[in-house]
Design an enzyme around this catalytic site. Structure first.
Site, mmCIF file in Angstrom:
data_model
loop_
_atom_site.group_PDB
_atom_site.id
_atom_site.type_symbol
_atom_site.label_atom_id
_atom_site.label_comp_id
_atom_site.label_asym_id
_atom_site.label_seq_id
_atom_site.Cartn_x
_atom_site.Cartn_y
_atom_site.Cartn_z
ATOM 1 N N HIS A 50 55.337 41.332 12.656
ATOM 2 C CA HIS A 50 55.167 42.426 11.710
ATOM 3 C C HIS A 50 56.206 42.462 10.675
ATOM 4 C CE1 HIS A 50 58.182 44.209 14.393
ATOM 5 N NE2 HIS A 50 58.569 44.770 13.410
ATOM 6 N N ASP A 103 58.017 45.627 8.473
ATOM 7 C CA ASP A 103 58.199 47.105 8.537
ATOM 8 C C ASP A 103 57.671 47.476 7.184
ATOM 9 O OD1 ASP A 103 59.681 46.595 10.692
ATOM 10 O OD2 ASP A 103 61.656 46.680 9.719
ATOM 11 N N HIS A 160 58.829 39.673 10.706
ATOM 12 C CA HIS A 160 59.950 39.177 11.957
ATOM 13 C C HIS A 160 59.429 39.726 13.397
ATOM 14 C CE1 HIS A 160 60.305 43.121 10.401
ATOM 15 N NE2 HIS A 160 60.730 43.803 11.787
ATOM 16 N N ARG A 202 68.458 42.544 25.955
ATOM 17 C CA ARG A 202 68.672 42.668 24.651
ATOM 18 C C ARG A 202 68.303 44.035 24.141
ATOM 19 N NH1 ARG A 202 66.265 42.217 19.519
ATOM 20 N NH2 ARG A 202 67.692 41.883 17.857
HETATM 21 O O1 LIG Z 1 64.644 44.381 17.867
HETATM 22 C C1 LIG Z 1 64.630 43.923 16.804
HETATM 23 O O2 LIG Z 1 65.751 42.930 16.394
HETATM 24 C C2 LIG Z 1 63.695 44.108 15.793
HETATM 25 C C3 LIG Z 1 63.155 45.463 15.828
HETATM 26 C C4 LIG Z 1 61.889 45.618 14.957
HETATM 27 O O3 LIG Z 1 61.538 44.718 14.304
HETATM 28 C C5 LIG Z 1 61.358 47.172 14.726
HETATM 29 O O4 LIG Z 1 61.910 48.008 15.364
HETATM 30 O O5 LIG Z 1 60.591 47.276 13.824
HETATM 31 FE FE LIG Z 2 60.510 45.492 12.511
#
Ligand SMILES: O=C(O)CCC(=O)C(=O)O
Ligand SMILES: [Fe+2]
Length: 195
Positions: A65, A67, A127, A137
């Site tokens: 996606h 942001d 990403h 993680r």
């Molecule tokens: O966990 C991550 O590194 C990415 C989180 C992410 O892309 C989001 O919350 O939109």
């Molecule tokens: Fe994100």
């Protein structure tokens, strides 16, 4: 938490100003926008948890996606898992690249509305988050977006007179609605065809 929020907002404001200044937009022009002084910025803080999975190759932590807001700061617990989509270039075909873990740093994601605001000078970043086999993680994402009623359009300084704006005026909720219909391609609906 309030202290953290204040510090993050100061950082976000500095970053957004620096990004726009780097494109030749003046401080005055930035302050003329509804979010120059950050009074019309909405922040969302989200915590993500990605427990390990023995069959990690078969699952995703977060699907691909971009942001939708302006910028996002991502902080993690030192376990890698964030990947960005690198478009085809001289170094290879389109591919997922793991973002290296650098202790005590934020990763900054450029969002869809920064692409609109800068008329495509800064590009959103697709990403995803993958899952590890061994390590748990965790990440914290701090999103900077405009308030729901704010209309975002390309800054006039960044519009090529011969070409015109590359994006229509859009609000954050309008973009979010498109996103739920076409995940990762929300911005396509707001592109202006130059032909
Ligand atoms: O966990 C991550 O590194 C990415 C989180 C992410 O892309 C989001 O919350 O939109
Ligand atoms: Fe994100």
């Amino acid at each position: 938490m309030e202290e953290y929020k204040t510090a993050m907002n100061r950082l976000g404001r500095r970053l957004m100003h620096a990004m726009l200044l780097s494109l030749g937009v003046s401080e005055e022009e930035i302050n003329d926008t509804p979010f120059g002084d950050f009074s019309k910025i909405k922040t969302v803080y989200s915590l993500n948890s990605y427990p390990p999975c023995p069959e990690a190759d078969r699952v995703l932590g977060l699907p691909p996606h971009s942001d939708t807001g302006f910028v996002t700061f991502v902080y993690d617990n030192g376990v890698s898992g964030l990947q960005i989509l690198r478009r085809e270039d001289d170094n290879g075909p389109t591919r997922w690249v793991t973002v290296p873990v650098v202790p005590n740093t934020f990763v900054v994601n450029v969002g869809d509305l920064m692409q609109v605001l800068t008329n495509g000078r800064f590009h959103n970043m697709v990403h995803r988050a993958i899952i590890g086999k061994t390590y748990h993680r965790m990440s914290a994402a701090y999103f900077f977006s405009p308030e729901l009623d704010v209309k975002v359009s390309p800054l006039s300084k960044l519009i090529d007179p011969g070409v015109g704006p590359l994006y229509k005026t859009v609000t954050w909720p309008e973009l979010q609605t498109k996103r739920s219909l076409s995940y990762g391609h929300a911005l396509d609906a707001f592109k202006i065809d130059s032909n």
